[in-house]
Write a protein that holds these residues in place. Structure first.
Motif, PDB file in Angstrom:
ATOM      1  N   LEU A   1       1.347 -10.803  -1.144  1.00  5.56           N
ATOM      2  CA  LEU A   1       0.403  -9.688  -1.084  1.00  5.56           C
ATOM      3  C   LEU A   1      -0.883 -10.104  -1.791  1.00  5.56           C
ATOM      4  O   LEU A   1      -0.853 -10.524  -2.950  1.00  5.56           O
ATOM      5  CB  LEU A   1       1.003  -8.446  -1.740  1.00  5.56           C
ATOM      6  N   VAL A   2      -2.004  -9.959  -1.086  1.00  6.53           N
ATOM      7  CA  VAL A   2      -3.269 -10.511  -1.572  1.00  6.53           C
ATOM      8  C   VAL A   2      -4.407  -9.527  -1.328  1.00  6.53           C
ATOM      9  O   VAL A   2      -4.571  -9.046  -0.200  1.00  6.53           O
ATOM     10  CB  VAL A   2      -3.595 -11.835  -0.837  1.00  6.53           C
ATOM     11  N   PRO A   3      -5.216  -9.214  -2.344  1.00  7.34           N
ATOM     12  CA  PRO A   3      -6.418  -8.417  -2.078  1.00  7.34           C
ATOM     13  C   PRO A   3      -7.380  -9.216  -1.200  1.00  7.34           C
ATOM     14  O   PRO A   3      -7.503 -10.427  -1.359  1.00  7.34           O
ATOM     15  CB  PRO A   3      -7.001  -8.151  -3.468  1.00  7.34           C
TER      16      PRO A   3
ATOM     17  N   LEU B   1      -6.435  -3.816   1.038  1.00  8.81           N
ATOM     18  CA  LEU B   1      -7.832  -3.403   1.005  1.00  8.81           C
ATOM     19  C   LEU B   1      -8.203  -2.940  -0.395  1.00  8.81           C
ATOM     20  O   LEU B   1      -7.647  -1.967  -0.906  1.00  8.81           O
ATOM     21  CB  LEU B   1      -8.069  -2.274   2.009  1.00  8.81           C
ATOM     22  N   PRO B   2      -9.139  -3.639  -1.055  1.00  5.69           N
ATOM     23  CA  PRO B   2      -9.591  -3.174  -2.366  1.00  5.69           C
ATOM     24  C   PRO B   2     -10.489  -1.959  -2.221  1.00  5.69           C
ATOM     25  O   PRO B   2     -10.973  -1.651  -1.119  1.00  5.69           O
ATOM     26  CB  PRO B   2     -10.387  -4.372  -2.898  1.00  5.69           C
TER      27      PRO B   2
ATOM     28  N   LEU C   1      -7.590  -3.330  -6.715  1.00 10.43           N
ATOM     29  CA  LEU C   1      -6.568  -2.656  -5.903  1.00 10.43           C
ATOM     30  C   LEU C   1      -6.093  -1.409  -6.634  1.00 10.43           C
ATOM     31  O   LEU C   1      -5.890  -1.427  -7.849  1.00 10.43           O
ATOM     32  CB  LEU C   1      -5.371  -3.573  -5.679  1.00 10.43           C
ATOM     33  N   SER C   2      -5.875  -0.355  -5.888  1.00  6.34           N
ATOM     34  CA  SER C   2      -5.305   0.839  -6.501  1.00  6.34           C
ATOM     35  C   SER C   2      -3.794   0.676  -6.630  1.00  6.34           C
ATOM     36  O   SER C   2      -3.157  -0.091  -5.889  1.00  6.34           O
ATOM     37  CB  SER C   2      -5.621   2.079  -5.662  1.00  6.34           C
TER      38      SER C   2
ATOM     39  N   VAL D   1      -3.468 -10.406  -8.008  1.00  9.11           N
ATOM     40  CA  VAL D   1      -4.396  -9.378  -8.478  1.00  9.11           C
ATOM     41  C   VAL D   1      -5.571 -10.068  -9.153  1.00  9.11           C
ATOM     42  O   VAL D   1      -5.407 -11.119  -9.778  1.00  9.11           O
ATOM     43  CB  VAL D   1      -3.709  -8.409  -9.474  1.00  9.11           C
ATOM     44  N   ILE D   2      -6.766  -9.489  -9.016  1.00  8.14           N
ATOM     45  CA  ILE D   2      -7.955 -10.001  -9.702  1.00  8.14           C
ATOM     46  C   ILE D   2      -8.193  -9.137 -10.938  1.00  8.14           C
ATOM     47  O   ILE D   2      -8.268  -7.918 -10.838  1.00  8.14           O
ATOM     48  CB  ILE D   2      -9.194  -9.937  -8.785  1.00  8.14           C
TER      49      ILE D   2
END
Length: 486
Positions: free
Chosen positions: A109-111, A133-134, A146-147, A166-167
């Motif tokens: 899973l990747v933003p 989707l960020p 990301l929420s 996650v960033i």
């Protein structure tokens, strides 16, 4: 452990004072075999530390002495169980995170606003990315985090996911509710890998977002050189035991790392860690004060708007690093790149990056009051020159959609391809990356379906003069797409 120790730097200094006769690389031998002008500028002391992994200096690929001790001190300082040094920047540490957790066919899973290094590792691993989707900021034209809800929904929909990226924080200084994201991911048995390229300082001051290790993440690739005081290209990979095997990560890291490691970069990591641990809170406080002062002064200038805590209204925009000074200039009717060029040519000021709508300035404890005054003065003059200009164009923020992923990035990258004009590529499957660097977030990547709005966004960046790159064609007029699509 005594965080005032610098075991690696001390070892190098002791070795340099011995002045041994060197029958090993590097071939410049204390600088004697180097261009004299370069040697005079850099200095013999620096060149005396440009060494190779001989026995007294330890070996980054199998550390047992000074490097091992330096990494253990770093792990304690960063709140990790293990820390590995990188002399190839955070990009290599990011690739090691991905390649040590996923393999061919595994879901990750990747933003969608990740750095190109994440996508490079996905191509190498032949993993299957699920893009999330960020949150998008339509006022500034940038993506945030990301929420928690988006992450949870993705984990429900993809229970076979092997990892989540996650960033923290983003390039523009926004952090999501990382602690909660980690809790949710761990409840599904999924490890959290954090791109912490812009967050080395976060764990050393309470006014900043939580660091990845503080939030309970499993791995974090952290750029010490960006905001931590080490030399460019020096970073760390922090690891928490449990869901991750540190020994396997070290093996992968070694596979990606040059065997000719730079001891100058390694020593700079050693001393930067000491400074962060011993004086980080005090020095970061100074940087925050300077940044807040600049933000307050610039927000009073008509036509300029700085990203501030008013944007923190969701789990995707949970905290702000104030040392990232994002300044919207679109109300002046000019692009961020226009302002970057004016600052360079007219005021001798360089910024971190610009885009169609903003300039980004990074404030650190290395800055001084005079630097802030010069920046505010320059931007104020530019704003006054443009805010009342006749014929000023109104700038409407336009952001591209997130493309459909038609085939795996690796399959598209290695597929038989053909070259077509960019404008004739709508509906085709991309076989290469297109991005603006910095920040290095791909607009299109291999395997994605090309849409007109993404082409329009690429061309808008090209017209603005921004550094669009990635394809074989440096002018981005032609791109490679997958052949024989059915």
């Amino acid at each position: 452990m005594n965080q005032n120790e610098t075991p690696l730097f001390d070892t190098l200094l002791h070795h340099a004072t011995r002045k041994p006769i060197q029958f090993h690389i590097p071939g410049h031998k204390h600088g004697r075999g180097m261009d004299s002008r370069f040697r005079a500028f850099v200095g013999d002391q620096a060149l005396s530390l440009d060494l190779i992994n001989i026995a007294p200096l330890d070996d980054l690929h199998h550390p047992t002495g000074a490097i091992k001790r330096a990494q253990e001190l770093a792990a304690q300082a960063f709140g990790a169980d293990y820390t590995y040094f990188s002399v190839q920047g955070t990009s290599t540490a990011i690739m090691a995170m991905v390649l040590s957790t996923v393999g061919p066919g595994d879901k990750i899973l990747v933003p969608r606003n990740v750095h190109k290094s994440v996508l490079t590792a996905i191509i190498l691993a032949d993993a299957k990315p699920v893009f999330l989707l960020p949150e998008v900021d339509e006022r500034f034209g940038i993506s945030h985090g990301l929420s928690v809800e988006v992450v949870n929904d993705a984990l429900v929909e993809h229970p076979d996911a092997r990892a989540l990226v996650v960033i923290n924080p983003t390039y523009f200084g926004i952090s999501a509710n990382l602690e909660r994201i980690v809790e949710v991911a761990h409840s599904y048995g999924v490890p959290v890998l954090v791109d912490e390229a812009h967050g080395v300082h976060t764990g050393f001051h309470s006014a900043l977002p939580l660091s990845a290790m503080q939030a309970g993440a499993d791995m974090a690739a952290t750029s010490v050189h960006k905001l931590g005081g080490s030399m460019t290209g020096s970073s760390v990979l922090n690891i928490r035991e449990g869901m991750i095997d540190p020994r396997h990560v070290q093996v992968v890291m070694s596979m990606l790392t040059t065997t000719s490691t730079s001891y100058l970069l390694l020593a700079s990591l050693d001393v930067a860690r000491k400074e962060l641990a011993a004086h980080g809170n005090e020095r970061i406080s100074r940087a925050i004060d300077l940044a807040l002062q600049a933000r307050n002064r610039l927000n009073e200038v008509p036509g300029l708007v700085c990203l501030d805590e008013s944007c923190l209204n969701s789990s995707a925009t949970f905290a702000l690093d104030p040392t990232k000074l994002t300044i919207s200039v679109k109300d002046l009717g000019v692009t961020g790149y226009d302002v970057e060029r004016m600052l360079r040519e007219n005021y001798n000021i360089e910024v971190e990056l610009s885009d169609l709508y903003n300039v980004l300035c990074i404030i650190s404890w290395g800055d001084e009051q005079a630097d802030i005054d010069a920046l505010v003065h320059a931007l104020t003059e530019i704003a006054h020159a443009y805010q009342d200009r006749q014929g000023k164009r109104d700038v409407v923020v336009q952001l591209p959609s997130m493309p459909e992923l038609r085939m795996s990035p690796r399959s598209a990258f290695y597929a038989k391809t053909e070259i077509v004009p960019l404008q004739a590529s709508v509906g085709r499957t991309m076989a290469e990356m297109v991005m603006v660097y910095p920040p290095g977030i791909p607009i299109l990547l291999p395997g994605e379906v090309i849409t007109q709005d993404n082409i329009d966004y690429i061309e808008a960046n090209l017209r603005a003069g921004l550094p669009v790159q990635g394809p074989d064609d440096p002018e981005i007029r032609l791109i490679k797409v997958v052949c024989n699509e059915s």
